[in-house]
Design an enzyme around this catalytic site. Structure first.
Site, mmCIF file in Angstrom:
data_model
loop_
_atom_site.group_PDB
_atom_site.id
_atom_site.type_symbol
_atom_site.label_atom_id
_atom_site.label_comp_id
_atom_site.label_asym_id
_atom_site.label_seq_id
_atom_site.Cartn_x
_atom_site.Cartn_y
_atom_site.Cartn_z
ATOM 1 N N GLY A 104 55.366 81.880 51.042
ATOM 2 C CA GLY A 104 55.129 80.469 50.778
ATOM 3 C C GLY A 104 56.193 79.613 51.432
ATOM 4 O O GLY A 104 57.159 80.125 52.011
ATOM 5 N N LYS A 105 56.035 78.323 51.366
ATOM 6 C CA LYS A 105 57.032 77.389 51.907
ATOM 7 C C LYS A 105 56.646 76.004 51.440
ATOM 8 O O LYS A 105 55.464 75.724 51.211
ATOM 9 C CB LYS A 105 56.988 77.419 53.443
ATOM 10 C CG LYS A 105 58.251 76.891 54.096
ATOM 11 C CD LYS A 105 59.323 77.962 54.130
ATOM 12 C CE LYS A 105 60.635 77.427 54.658
ATOM 13 N NZ LYS A 105 61.640 78.498 54.715
#
Ligand code: NAD
Length: 402
Positions: free
Chosen positions: A96-97
């Site tokens: 994720g980010k």
């Protein structure tokens, strides 16, 4: 630019069509606006993003980037990188980010805090569910993570917190510790000798570069050159890392420290055993790769080598240890912090280092074996090991046919 070239990867390992389809695009993307009225600035507005690339193996894990150049496309690529990294080193996270398109250097501290509180407000459901777990990245700090915790009141909702606020002893230095450890493993595997006595050049003297230098020097390596945005220093007999760190703190960078002045470009082309780019992406190009004289490149930064540069290095017989393995110490430590938060246990820095070392050794052994058996570069081998993990997990979960 997507992290993985599926066509090259498919030539060395089987990837079911369904797995490729799931890995080729993010699972979920959230694009929202952060709007907040503050005085004397007035209305501050910013685009913000959260990307879940693949969560087969666990919650989407990846840093919060606060930088003017943040875009959805770049956030997506960085989330994908985390999918491959977490799978490769065997921790129970997905990729994720998140990002906020703002320049944090232009904001008063209280405004930045207000923005982060608004960010938590906008993605409260994601954070409370533990579905996306942020950490510091470019433009965000451990204190910012403490602010996130202050809003969620859930210790495991965020990692990279200061040790006094549920953070992990050893987290700050974990990426550099891992880079030094993997440099040791690489040196033993490729040259049959430890890093002790070897000549090392490091580009970047921020969190990763500085701790990499410290841990390598502690292992007896000779740090012959270091550079950062201000310039660089070179000393064939080896730099005193603590003195250089003190100078960098006092002067705002390594330039002017003990040793001869050297440019950032020259550091990359020195005659050394190990070259460690630990600053920014795309510094090794097709052009300078032809002049590199290192025996091996260890990618401490994310994406420091352009694909054309890598092709030149490989043609010249210079191996390269890829970022998804070399700089994974940080996310492994984040896993330890998350586990500590869930259990309520306390962790010593030595335990953090030990977990980093164990996970990296296991991943390195698998990468080394695949690279040797199939005669492929380390980057392809690392991606092949990661994709096998991801495929097996997606089968376990019934996401793709058995
Ligand atoms: P940082 O901001 O602490 O330090 C960056 C360093 O690079 C500074 O010394 C800066 O002066 C130097 N630099 C910046 N631009 C440069 C340029 N054009 N030429 C030469 N030097 C330049 O960042 P960091 O946390 O040390 O991260 C460095 C790299 O490692 C980044 O690619 C980051 O994504 C990656 N990384 C960091 C972590 C972590 O735990 N901090 C984990 C994994 C990967």
């Amino acid at each position: 630019m997507p992290v993985v070239d599926f066509e090259s990867l498919k030539s060395v390992t089987d990837i079911p069509r369904e797995a490729e389809r799931l890995l080729a695009k993010p699972e979920k993307e959230i694009h929202f606006s952060l709007n907040i009225l503050v005085y004397p600035l007035g209305l501050v507005e910013a685009d913000a993003y959260v990307v879940y690339h693949n969560t087969a193996r666990g919650p989407a894990k990846g840093g919060l980037r606060i930088w003017p150049s943040v875009t959805l496309e770049h956030t997506r690529d960085l989330a994908e990188l985390m999918t491959w990294k977490t799978a490769l080193v065997g921790i129970p996270f997905g990729g994720g980010k998140s990002g906020i398109a703002l320049d944090p250097r232009a904001l008063p501290a209280e405004t930045k805090t207000a923005i982060i509180k608004e960010y938590v407000h906008m993605i409260a459901a994601e954070l409370h569910a533990g579905a996306y777990v942020p950490a510091p990245d470019l433009g965000s700090t451990p204190s910012d993570m403490a602010v996130i915790y202050g809003e969620t009141h859930v210790l495991e909702s965020v990692t990279g917190k200061p040790p006094r606020v549920g953070g992990l002893p050893g987290r700050r230095e974990a990426t550099g510790y891992g880079v030094a450890h993997v440099a040791e493993l690489t040196s033993m595997a490729l040259f049959g000798r430890p890093v002790s006595g070897q000549r090392v050049a490091v580009q970047g003297f921020g969190n990763v570069g500085e701790w990499t230098c410290r841990f390598l020097a502690a292992r007896g390596a000779r740090i012959v050159a270091v550079s950062d945005l201000t310039g660089g220093v070179h000393r064939a007999a080896g730099l005193d890392v603590e003195r250089l760190a003190q100078h960098a703190r006092d002067a705002g960078g390594v330039a002017g420290g003990e040793g001869d002045a050297i440019s950032n470009a020259e550091v990359l082309e020195l005659d050394v055993d190990l070259l460690i780019p630990a600053a920014v992406e795309h510094v090794i190009t097709a052009e300078n790769a032809a002049r590199l004289r290192a025996q091996v490149v260890i990618e401490a930064a994310n994406g420091p080598t352009m694909p054309e540069g890598e092709a030149v290095l490989l043609r010249r017989g210079i191996p390269l240890l890829p970022d998804i393995l070399a700089n994974s110490g940080g996310v492994i430590a984040s896993y330890v912090e998350w586990r500590q938060a869930k259990s309520g246990a306390m962790t010593r820095a030595e335990e953090t280092y030990q977990t980093v070392a164990e996970q990296m050794e296991a991943a390195f052994a698998r990468v080394q074996e695949f690279a040797a058996q199939r005669a492929v570069p380390y980057r392809i081998a690392a991606q092949a090991v990661a994709v096998a993990e991801l495929i097996a997990t997606m089968r376990d979960r019934g996401w793709i046919p058995a």
